[in-house]
Design an enzyme around this catalytic site. Structure first.
Site, PDB file in Angstrom:
ATOM      1  N   LEU A   7      -2.383   9.570  -3.831  1.00 13.60           N
ATOM      2  CA  LEU A   7      -1.089   8.916  -3.878  1.00 13.60           C
ATOM      3  C   LEU A   7      -0.622   7.644  -4.509  1.00 13.60           C
ATOM      4  CD1 LEU A   7      -0.246   7.757  -0.697  1.00 13.60           C
ATOM      5  CD2 LEU A   7      -2.655   6.438  -0.780  1.00 13.60           C
ATOM      6  N   ILE A   8       0.388   8.342  -4.983  1.00 11.15           N
ATOM      7  CA  ILE A   8       1.380   7.394  -5.728  1.00 11.15           C
ATOM      8  C   ILE A   8       2.520   6.790  -5.089  1.00 11.15           C
ATOM      9  CG2 ILE A   8       2.497   7.384  -7.942  1.00 11.15           C
ATOM     10  CD1 ILE A   8       1.591  10.312  -8.781  1.00 11.15           C
ATOM     11  N   ASP A  64       5.857   1.246   1.658  1.00 14.72           N
ATOM     12  CA  ASP A  64       6.432  -0.041   1.485  1.00 14.72           C
ATOM     13  C   ASP A  64       4.756  -0.240   1.133  1.00 14.72           C
ATOM     14  OD1 ASP A  64       7.135  -2.540   0.240  1.00 14.72           O
ATOM     15  OD2 ASP A  64       8.882  -2.762   1.946  1.00 14.72           O
ATOM     16  N   TYR A 154       5.754 -12.598 -13.485  1.00 17.01           N
ATOM     17  CA  TYR A 154       5.192 -11.212 -14.417  1.00 17.01           C
ATOM     18  C   TYR A 154       4.054 -11.870 -14.674  1.00 17.01           C
ATOM     19  CZ  TYR A 154       5.317  -6.292 -15.345  1.00 17.01           C
ATOM     20  OH  TYR A 154       5.177  -5.236 -15.849  1.00 17.01           O
TER      21      TYR A 154
END
Length: 318
Positions: A7-8, A64, A154
């Site tokens: 799953l990416i 999402d 970030y």
């Protein structure tokens, strides 16, 4: 050999897209790839790159990472809810002086980059523990171990990711699980282009003159050149990640860009933490000509070895 379910997240472009395609096109067909993205309207590039693997070793799904229900619905849609390899790639960037950024904007970065990973793990980790098998691969950043000028929020989000995974890795060993942090430096992709373009639009009126000048005439001015000199392609990072996934005993951390490694090594050379900060300061403000000359030299080497690339979109493209 049974295929591993992968799953990416964040597969509409960049590293996620390149990695999904690389795994789906594995000659040994060892992987069934579930490539996800927040907005399925952006699936065209992935579909085109996937080619014949689409519907065979690659499926595209909606996910999402900022929505718990979306994460659960996606995992529920997988056969037996099985995820052998989770690749947390979805991310959000932001540059600029913090005086010019809202708290809500900062929360969005943290929600995507950090809590997005947490939501994924809350959903897939219990099943991995029950099976006592699984590999959690997190696309982190060198900014998760070393802060960079005007990347404050970030870097904070990636520091959070690294600390979270470092803590979790001890528990994971008890369940025979692997956790791997992939730490790229600059990567030339749509992700970085958007960050750069958003940086150009920042309203600097709330910043003092010195700070605004630093951001505009030092940081942004050198941004593109840094990426041309140090930057990797998404395919480069995908290849590094592919090798990590197929290793028997993958390391916890892996930096993908050997050109950037000397800069991150500075942090480990000085327990007090002063060395990297003073070095970066001198590079930017005292030895800027040497710094620019070094960038030009690296850029020349790269130009000779392969086609140069830029964060600026092709002006000849329609």
């Amino acid at each position: 050999m049974n295929q591993k379910a992968v799953l990416i997240t964040g597969c509409s472009s960049g590293i996620g897209l390149a990695l999904a395609v690389r795994l789906a096109k594995d000659e040994k067909k060892r992987f069934m790839v579930y490539a996800t993205m927040r907005n399925l309207a952006k699936r065209e590039a992935l579909e085109e790159a996937a080619g014949r693997t689409l519907g065979s070793t690659l499926e595209i799904k909606e996910l999402d990472v900022c929505d718990e229900n979306s994460v659960k619905a996606c995992v529920d849609s997988l056969p037996m809810r099985r995820v052998d390899i989770l690749i947390s790639n979805a991310g959000m960037g932001m540059i600029g002086p913090i005086e010019c950024q809202t708290i809500d904007e900062m929360k969005s970065v943290m929600d995507t980059n950090f809590f997005g990973l947490v939501r994924l793990l809350k959903e897939v980790l219990p099943d991995m523990k029950k099976r006592k098998s699984g590999h959690i691969v997190v696309i982190s950043s060198v900014m998760g171990i070393q802060g960079i000028l005007f990347n404050d929020i970030y870097a904070a989000s990636k520091f959070a990711v690294e600390g979270f995974c470092e803590s979790l890795a001890v528990q994971a060993l008890r369940f025979n699980l692997n956790i791997s942090l992939i730490e790229p430096g600059p990567v030339v992709s749509e992700f970085e282009r958007k960050v750069y373009e958003d940086g150009l639009k920042i309203d600097l009126s709330k910043a003092d003159k010195v700070t605004a000048d630093m951001f505009t005439n030092i940081y942004l001015k050198n941004y593109n050149q840094i990426f041309q000199s140090f930057g990797q392609t998404p395919e480069d990072v995908a290849e590094h990640t592919f090798k990590m996934i197929t290793m028997d005993n993958p390391p916890f951390r892996h930096q993908t860009n050997h050109l950037y490694t000397p800069m991150t090594t500075l942090k480990y050379e000085d327990p007090n933490g002063d060395l990297p900060i003073e070095t970066f300061y001198k590079m930017v403000f005292e030895h800027d000509k040497v710094f620019n000359a070094s960038l030009n030299f690296l850029k020349l080497l790269r130009w000779r070895s392969r086609k140069s690339f830029s964060l600026e979109k092709d002006k000849n493209a329609s």
